[in-house]
Write an enzyme that holds these catalytic residues in place. Structure first.
Site, PDB file in Angstrom:
ATOM      1  N   THR A 183     -13.264  -6.075   5.925  1.00  0.00           N
ATOM      2  CA  THR A 183     -13.202  -5.000   6.914  1.00  0.00           C
ATOM      3  C   THR A 183     -12.042  -5.248   7.874  1.00  0.00           C
ATOM      4  O   THR A 183     -11.504  -4.310   8.456  1.00  0.00           O
ATOM      5  CB  THR A 183     -14.521  -4.879   7.709  1.00  0.00           C
ATOM      6  N   LYS A 225      -9.027  -2.747   9.730  1.00  0.00           N
ATOM      7  CA  LYS A 225      -8.639  -2.780  11.156  1.00  0.00           C
ATOM      8  C   LYS A 225      -7.129  -2.947  11.284  1.00  0.00           C
ATOM      9  O   LYS A 225      -6.483  -2.294  12.115  1.00  0.00           O
ATOM     10  CB  LYS A 225      -9.362  -3.923  11.880  1.00  0.00           C
ATOM     11  N   LYS A 234     -10.118 -14.598   9.311  1.00  0.00           N
ATOM     12  CA  LYS A 234     -11.362 -14.376   8.573  1.00  0.00           C
ATOM     13  C   LYS A 234     -12.047 -15.728   8.439  1.00  0.00           C
ATOM     14  O   LYS A 234     -11.422 -16.757   8.732  1.00  0.00           O
ATOM     15  CB  LYS A 234     -11.081 -13.778   7.192  1.00  0.00           C
TER      16      LYS A 234
HETATM   17  C1  26V Z   1     -24.970 -14.975   3.336  1.00  0.00           C
HETATM   18  C2  26V Z   1     -25.722 -16.064   3.602  1.00  0.00           C
HETATM   19  C3  26V Z   1     -26.230 -16.796   2.475  1.00  0.00           C
HETATM   20  C4  26V Z   1     -27.377 -17.630   2.903  1.00  0.00           C
HETATM   21  C5  26V Z   1     -27.041 -18.436   4.088  1.00  0.00           C
HETATM   22  C6  26V Z   1     -26.781 -17.558   5.258  1.00  0.00           C
HETATM   23  C7  26V Z   1     -25.977 -16.422   4.923  1.00  0.00           C
HETATM   24  C8  26V Z   1     -25.460 -15.682   5.945  1.00  0.00           C
HETATM   25  C9  26V Z   1     -24.709 -14.597   5.678  1.00  0.00           C
HETATM   26  C10 26V Z   1     -24.464 -14.255   4.378  1.00  0.00           C
HETATM   27  C11 26V Z   1     -23.684 -13.073   4.140  1.00  0.00           C
HETATM   28  C12 26V Z   1     -22.485 -13.388   3.382  1.00  0.00           C
HETATM   29  C13 26V Z   1     -22.052 -12.169   2.831  1.00  0.00           C
HETATM   30  C14 26V Z   1     -21.000 -11.517   3.679  1.00  0.00           C
HETATM   31  O1  26V Z   1     -20.783 -11.735   4.860  1.00  0.00           O
HETATM   32  N1  26V Z   1     -20.350 -10.655   3.015  1.00  0.00           N
HETATM   33  C15 26V Z   1     -19.256  -9.946   3.561  1.00  0.00           C
HETATM   34  O2  26V Z   1     -19.735  -8.656   3.898  1.00  0.00           O
HETATM   35  C16 26V Z   1     -18.712  -7.870   4.452  1.00  0.00           C
HETATM   36  C17 26V Z   1     -19.348  -6.571   4.883  1.00  0.00           C
HETATM   37  O3  26V Z   1     -19.809  -5.879   3.783  1.00  0.00           O
HETATM   38  C18 26V Z   1     -17.618  -7.656   3.428  1.00  0.00           C
HETATM   39  O4  26V Z   1     -16.593  -6.921   4.032  1.00  0.00           O
HETATM   40  C19 26V Z   1     -17.069  -8.989   2.952  1.00  0.00           C
HETATM   41  O5  26V Z   1     -16.162  -8.793   1.894  1.00  0.00           O
HETATM   42  C20 26V Z   1     -18.195  -9.864   2.470  1.00  0.00           C
HETATM   43  O6  26V Z   1     -17.734 -11.165   2.181  1.00  0.00           O
END
Ligand code: 26V
Length: 826
Positions: free
Chosen positions: A674, A678, A564
């Site tokens: 997720t 898997k 991860k």
């Molecule tokens: C957040 C940010 C913040 C600003 C900068 C760029 C950026 C890029 C991506 C993200 C998303 C982060 C959140 C994320 O990936 N969450 C994950 O989402 C998965 C699908 O729902 C979940 O299984 C994970 O627990 C969660 O950490």
């Protein structure tokens, strides 16, 4: 009406595998034709690259037929289209999945072998499009697969980055990032339409004007434009004719709109302006938790969202749909806050361009958008400084101010609570004025969902509690899922064959059928076959890692896997403390190495390039690996494998080989996870906390088939409230002290005590995610893991029960929940 491509509950899944549209002879004919006329080579001249491209083009043909038929059907049906707006799609390799959905794998293998070509070699030639960071991007990829498989009229919209998530290398154990050149083998899967580019404006000014009805209005005059070029990817459903579209936008300079620079004779600056515009879709930001507030990132967000909304709204209006009826024909699902600028953009489109009344436009907008939140960490919530926002999107900022003003007036009227008004405002005042994107998303959406039961509850209780008190019915849960096509059928062919023999092939489209395996958990013959599959998958990954990384893996050991993104809250450091403590106890003579059940701990993790603590953790894992992998005491007992550049391609080989799935985040921090799903579906047992979707996995597989440890979310919250002092745990736990002292002594850094000083001092004095508090519980559960592993029959029984009881985690079920609770809910 055609039952296919419906937006309502689809017909019952059929129990059949796809039948190929080509036979081997025809395949050979098309393939050699492609070699000759698109690559310009004869078979003897053809390189692997030529053959790969010809293979892709051959497989694309039947998919394109299905794709065109799908489009015709969906247009004719004129139902509701789901538009998934996501800044990331972590697609993984395309070739295997396309062969699977066309049913052409066997045909292709046979056809190519008559030409002396090895299909697997060509499949391995592909470089995956890694257009996402981690969980959020991979979820988007699983969801578009399920939307197509469930015959739902849907389109994915996103960005075609020239460079996806960086390629990770290790230099002296430290992460070094290299650009991801995923396009270097060509982009044969994509169908690009430069002639359909749309101009997207930025910056400039807002003017007062008079609209066609003679009313005062506002008009945005952008300062510069960029062209958004659509690049289509085909998204085939499995066991159905539906092929949907993933439309990724690529930025191209817009000469015609920036002509004045050329006309001014300033050629050099004019060319520079081109590069500036084309920069927009150049690179994926590798940060996935701490928003950097970079202007280019906001440009990326507006760029793809504006192009997507205009694309779908225009096509819907062309079909004769009225503005008022748009919400019956379109739903925009916002994948986290990255596309939330779509809310003011649709308002601008409706009010300024199409001259709707503000109130009408606002009720349409609030019906069309829904928002999925993917985090719990406050620092991951996006905010955009108003000065930056206003410079880039002046009209959108005006619209947001008006939305906020009207919303806050309503809150004030309904509650009379000024504190609440400030807390719920879309604009934060401190520490700087900024747009809170999660608030804008919540105000502008009909439904807001979290991604696992616990996460959705915590959203309501903490992150968005004022909003859930104000609009209790707006909030719902949709627990994440993963596609069984890629993560079982394709990645674990041996298990798939075993399942097909045992329960038929229907599970691939209806994963709940895995429950039919339940009685086989007590069938010793079946358990033996199951164990053979696992052993086979272990030797498969061993061969992959030997060739890819020069890593040697034992065939007979617990495969203990933690893969991860590297993040403090996920607690890779807790896993490391477990390994170091085993070694430290062997050195101290309090543990006999022969008593350690042989185990290989596999890590895979990328750190955001600017995330210091994460990068130091990577260096520490590599340092510990270098030492213990060479420690004579531990030979054949304990080993760390840390292959660089963990990605979807590697995940597909690694996950099926795992015995033990590490899901050890501090409770209340991982939204869902997720990977956890898997692993369970591939017959690994989970060692995990009650966090994210682990809670639901634990509940479904049963306590005796899950290694549960650690504090609960309320426990962790109380400990934090009481004032957490990690050094107290260090002082009172001799094994913990031994492990940390060994690291601090320089044992893993050639005696250099300063090398990992910042990690050590963080553990003792900060430890925000309470690894030390959960250490004892983690060590104890790992002892239980060893005990259980020694009883092979008991272990295998639990592994089979994990498979039998986790069919719930299909992304097909998630999509059904989105339909029932969000998209089709009245
Ligand atoms: C957040 C940010 C913040 C600003 C900068 C760029 C950026 C890029 C991506 C993200 C998303 C982060 C959140 C994320 O990936 N969450 C994950 O989402 C998965 C699908 O729902 C979940 O299984 C994970 O627990 C969660 O950490």
């Amino acid at each position: 009406m055609d039952a296919r491509t419906s937006t309502v509950s689809p017909e019952a899944a059929q129990d059949h595998e796809p039948s190929p549209a080509l036979d081997a002879t025809e395949f050979v004919r098309v393939f050699t034709n492609e070699l000759q006329y698109t690559r310009g080579v004869t078979l003897p001249q053809a390189s692997n690259q030529d053959k790969y491209i010809a293979l892709v083009r051959t497989v694309l043909r039947p998919l394109i037929d299905r794709w065109q038929a799908t489009q015709a059907r969906q247009a004719e049906q004129n139902g509701k289209t789901v538009a998934y707006l996501s800044a990331e799609y972590l697609l993984g390799p395309q070739t295997g999945n396309a062969l699977l959905s066309t049913g052409l794998e066997d045909t292709a293998r046979e056809a190519l072998s008559t030409l002396d070509i090895d299909l697997d070699e060509l499949i391995a030639h592909e470089i995956e499009p890694g257009l996402g960071n981690g969980g959020l991007g991979r979820l988007a990829a699983c969801f578009i697969d399920s939307l197509a498989t469930k015959d739902i009229s849907a389109i994915g919209y996103g960005i075609r980055y020239n460079y996806g998530i960086f390629r990770q290398t290790f230099v002296n154990g430290h992460q070094v990032e290299q650009p991801d050149t995923w396009m270097s083998h060509g982009t044969p899967w994509e169908i690009t339409h430069p002639e359909l580019a749309q101009p997207i404006g930025f910056a400039g000014r807002v003017e007062d004007t008079i609209n066609s009805a003679g009313q005062p209005a506002r008009k945005w005059v952008p300062g510069w434009y960029v062209q958004a070029v659509p690049c289509n990817y085909l998204v085939p459903g499995y066991g159905t004719d539906t092929v949907n579209t993933l439309r990724l936008w690529s930025a191209r300079a817009a000469d015609e709109f920036n002509l004045h620079i050329f006309n001014s004779g300033d050629f050099e600056n004019a060319v520079r302006a081109r590069t500036y515009a084309e920069n927009i879709s150049n690179v994926l930001y590798p940060e996935d938790s701490t928003p950097q507030g970079k202007e280019l990132r906001l440009q990326q967000q507006y760029f793809f969202v504006a192009a997507s909304i205009r694309d779908l709204v225009a096509r819907t209006l062309e079909r004769g749909v009225s503005y008022a009826d748009l919400p019956q024909h379109i739903t925009f699902q916002l994948n986290d806050t990255h596309p939330v600028v779509g809310i003011p953009e649709l308002m601008r489109l409706l009010v300024d361009d199409h001259e709707l009344e503000w109130d009408d436009a606002w009720s349409i907008t609030r019906e069309i958008f829904n928002y999925t939140c993917h985090t719990l960490l406050p620092e991951a919530l996006e905010v955009w400084p108003v000065d930056l926002f206003g410079r880039l999107l002046p009209r959108h900022l005006e619209i947001i101010y008006r939305i906020n003003e009207e919303f806050l007036n309503e809150v004030r009227l309904n509650t009379g609570n000024e504190l609440l008004v400030r807390q719920m405002s879309i604009i934060q005042e401190q520490p700087f004025r900024a747009v809170r994107m999660a608030h804008l998303a919540t105000v502008g959406s009909r439904r807001v969902n979290g991604v696992a039961a616990l996460h959705s509850q915590l959203l309501k209780d903490n992150v968005l509690k004022d909003f859930s008190a104000y609009w209790p019915d707006k909030f719902t849960n949709v627990t994440n899922g993963v596609t069984p096509r890629r993560f079982v059928r394709l990645s674990n062919p041996e298990l798939s064959d075993l399942l097909n023999d045992a329960i038929g092939t229907g599970w691939v489209r209806d994963l709940s059928q895995l429950s039919q395996l339940e009685p086989l958990a007590d069938d010793s013959g079946f358990l033996e076959q199951f164990a053979l599959v696992k052993a086979h998958n272990k030797s498969r990954i061993a061969a992959v890692l030997a060739a890819r990384d020069g890593i040697e893996l034992p065939s007979d050991a617990i495969y203990d896997v933690m893969v991860k993104r590297l993040h403090e809250y996920k607690r890779q450091s807790l896993k490391l403390l477990h390994v170091v403590s085993l070694y430290a106890r062997v050195l101290a003579g309090t543990l006999n190495a022969e008593d350690i059940e042989p185990r290989v701990v596999v890590f895979g993790a990328k750190a955001a390039p600017g995330y210091r603590m994460a990068k130091e953790t990577i260096a520490l894992i590599n340092a510990v690996a270098a030492r213990i992998n060479n420690a004579p005491e531990l030979q054949g007992r304990l080993k760390i494998a840390f292959p660089a550049n963990y990605n979807v391609t590697l995940a597909e080989k690694l996950i099926p080989a795992a015995d033990l799935s590490e899901q050890i985040s501090l409770a209340g921090k991982e939204a869902s996870g997720t990977g956890n799903m898997k692993f369970a579906l591939n017959g690994a047992l989970t060692v995990g906390t009650l966090d994210g979707a682990n809670v639901e996995i634990h509940e479904l597989v049963g306590d005796e088939n899950f290694f549960l440890f650690g504090m609960t979310e309320p426990d962790a919250e109380s400990l934090a409230q009481a004032g957490y002092v990690p050094s107290k745990f260090y002082e009172k736990d001799a094994d913990l002290k031994l492990a940390i002292d060994l690291i601090a002594s320089g044992a893993f850094s050639n005696g250099d005590r300063s090398a990992f000083e910042s990690i050590v001092s963080d553990w003792l004095w900060h430890d925000r995610f309470m690894a030390l508090a959960d250490f004892r519980s983690y060590l104890d559960i790992q002892t239980k893991v060893e005990e259980k592993y020694r009883d092979k029959a008991a272990w295998n029984r639990s592994a089979v029960l994990n498979v039998a009881r986790t069919g719930f985690f299909s992304s097909d079920r998630s999509i059904q929940d989105y339909l029932d609770r969000i998209w089709m809910e009245k």
